[in-house]
Design a protein around this motif. Structure first.
Motif, short mmCIF file in Angstrom:
data_model
loop_
_atom_site.label_atom_id
_atom_site.label_comp_id
_atom_site.label_asym_id
_atom_site.label_seq_id
_atom_site.Cartn_x
_atom_site.Cartn_y
_atom_site.Cartn_z
N VAL A 41 7.70 12.23 8.62
CA VAL A 41 6.88 11.31 9.41
C VAL A 41 7.15 9.89 8.90
CG1 VAL A 41 5.05 12.99 9.89
CG2 VAL A 41 4.90 11.58 7.84
N VAL A 42 6.87 8.92 9.76
CA VAL A 42 7.12 7.54 9.37
C VAL A 42 5.80 6.87 9.01
CG1 VAL A 42 7.98 5.30 10.12
CG2 VAL A 42 9.11 7.37 10.88
N SER A 43 5.79 6.15 7.91
CA SER A 43 4.60 5.41 7.53
C SER A 43 4.49 4.15 8.39
CB SER A 43 4.70 5.02 6.04
OG SER A 43 3.74 4.05 5.72
N VAL A 44 3.34 3.97 9.02
CA VAL A 44 3.11 2.77 9.82
C VAL A 44 2.34 1.77 8.96
CG1 VAL A 44 2.07 1.84 11.93
CG2 VAL A 44 3.08 4.13 11.94
N SER A 45 2.95 0.62 8.71
CA SER A 45 2.34 -0.39 7.84
C SER A 45 1.32 -1.24 8.58
CB SER A 45 3.42 -1.33 7.31
OG SER A 45 4.34 -0.64 6.50
N ALA A 46 0.47 -1.87 7.80
CA ALA A 46 -0.42 -2.91 8.33
C ALA A 46 0.26 -4.25 8.09
CB ALA A 46 -1.76 -2.86 7.60
N THR A 47 0.05 -5.18 9.00
CA THR A 47 0.60 -6.53 8.77
C THR A 47 -0.28 -7.61 9.39
OG1 THR A 47 2.54 -7.97 9.02
CG2 THR A 47 2.08 -6.51 10.85
N THR A 48 -0.17 -8.80 8.81
CA THR A 48 -0.90 -9.94 9.37
C THR A 48 -0.01 -10.80 10.27
OG1 THR A 48 -0.37 -11.34 7.47
CG2 THR A 48 -2.43 -10.07 7.36
N VAL B 242 5.63 -10.95 2.42
CA VAL B 242 7.04 -11.11 2.79
C VAL B 242 7.11 -12.20 3.85
CG1 VAL B 242 9.13 -9.91 3.60
CG2 VAL B 242 7.31 -8.58 2.52
N PHE B 243 7.97 -13.20 3.64
CA PHE B 243 8.09 -14.33 4.57
C PHE B 243 6.71 -14.93 4.90
CE2 PHE B 243 11.49 -11.29 6.36
CZ PHE B 243 12.43 -11.72 5.43
N GLY B 244 5.81 -15.02 3.90
CA GLY B 244 4.52 -15.67 4.11
C GLY B 244 3.49 -14.82 4.84
N ARG B 245 3.81 -13.58 5.17
CA ARG B 245 2.86 -12.69 5.84
C ARG B 245 2.57 -11.50 4.94
NH1 ARG B 245 0.59 -15.34 10.08
NH2 ARG B 245 2.19 -16.57 11.10
N HIS B 246 1.42 -10.87 5.18
CA HIS B 246 1.07 -9.71 4.36
C HIS B 246 1.47 -8.41 5.04
CE1 HIS B 246 -1.59 -12.83 2.73
NE2 HIS B 246 -1.37 -12.19 1.60
N TYR B 247 1.96 -7.49 4.23
CA TYR B 247 2.34 -6.17 4.72
C TYR B 247 1.81 -5.13 3.74
CZ TYR B 247 5.92 -8.56 7.54
OH TYR B 247 6.58 -9.38 8.43
N GLY B 248 1.28 -4.02 4.24
CA GLY B 248 0.78 -3.00 3.32
C GLY B 248 0.86 -1.61 3.92
N THR B 249 0.92 -0.62 3.02
CA THR B 249 1.00 0.79 3.42
C THR B 249 -0.36 1.45 3.32
OG1 THR B 249 3.26 0.95 2.55
CG2 THR B 249 2.06 3.01 2.86
N PRO B 250 -0.97 1.85 4.44
CA PRO B 250 -2.25 2.56 4.38
C PRO B 250 -2.11 3.87 3.58
CG PRO B 250 -1.77 1.85 6.62
CD PRO B 250 -0.52 1.63 5.82
N LYS B 251 -3.06 4.07 2.66
CA LYS B 251 -2.94 5.17 1.70
C LYS B 251 -3.25 6.54 2.33
CE LYS B 251 -4.65 4.23 -2.52
NZ LYS B 251 -5.78 4.00 -3.45
#
Ligand code: ADP
Ligand code: 5GP
Length: 210
Positions: free
Chosen positions: A40-47, A83-92
């Motif tokens: 399965v692919v992890s879908v990240s959160a981003t701003t 990354v490039f001034g934006r936030h990215y994260g992996t929901p746990k």
């Protein structure tokens, strides 16, 4: 086809491929995922804002900086980075659910994210770094792909060296010269990692009933 071996319960793994842009990461990932339903692919959160065609909940969970910060404080991310001034994260939560059900999770995250997974989930992580045969081939592939302007290609080439310099932190390094060979290597790594003793949580049961 399922056989006895496939039925032994296992914990999934976290598969991270890092690569300078244009190395063939998407091509390899698509091929591996195409014929493997345990991934399965992890879908990240981003701003960052959604790009045309991107779907909320499929490509990313798009959210405000405030919501993102709230989730960071609540400990909802397995890793996160700017990354490039934006936030990215992996929901746990979805990642842990996948691992427990024996699914492997693919990530599209940068090396900063991979380093955090190394700290936060060392036993689950399998990190493969993909390198191009030459720097020139990267530029040639980016041009041949035909997606980016000259300016974007120049920026990607600058970033490429920094991304490639993290090869030392990876578990495996695959040089994508011959594409079929690189795909075969990634598939072989996945096969071997899946049968690691520590991941085969059903072995006690299997051996008892052997
Ligand atoms: P990334 O996801 O790493 O940015 P892509 O998978 O989009 O890279 O690949 C960039 C371009 O290079 C694509 O046009 C792809 O078809 C091509 N490509 C990938 N691997 C090879 C290879 N081994 N030899 C030649 N071209 C390749
Ligand atoms: P883009 O905005 O082009 O989709 O992604 C920009 C960069 O952010 C890419 O290098 C991508 O791998 C990285 N990235 C995407 N999601 C995550 C994430 O959840 N964590 C980290 N650390 N990086 C991410």
């Amino acid at each position: 086809m399922n056989n006895i071996d496939d039925n032994i319960q296992r914990r999934g793994l976290l598969l991270v491929l890092t690569a300078p842009s244009g190395c063939g990461k998407s091509t390899i990932t698509r091929k591996i995922m195409g014929d493997d339903n345990s991934i399965v692919v992890s879908v990240s959160a981003t701003t960052r804002d959604a790009r045309p065609g991107e779907v909320d909940g499929e490509d990313y969970f798009f959210m405000s900086t405030e919501e993102f910060r709230h989730k960071v404080s609540a400990g909802d991310f397995l890793e996160w980075a700017e990354v490039f001034g934006r936030h990215y994260g992996t929901p746990k939560a979805p990642v842990e659910a996948a691992l427990v059900s024996g699914k492997d999770v693919f990530f599209d995250i940068d090396w900063q994210g991979a380093e955090q997974l190394r700290r936060n989930a060392p036993d689950d992580l399998v990190w493969i770094c993909i390198l191009p045969p030459t720097i020139q081939s990267l530029e040639d592939r980016l041009r041949a792909r035909g997606q980016d302007s000259d300016e974007v290609i120049a920026r990607r080439m600058l970033e490429a060296e920094s991304e490639a310099s993290h090869w030392r932190d990876a578990d495996y390094v695959v040089v994508n010269d011959d594409l079929d060979k690189a795909i075969h290597q990634v598939r072989s790594i996945l096969q071997a990692e899946r049968i690691k003793r520590i991941r085969r949580t059903g072995l006690e049961e299997f051996v008892k009933n052997m």
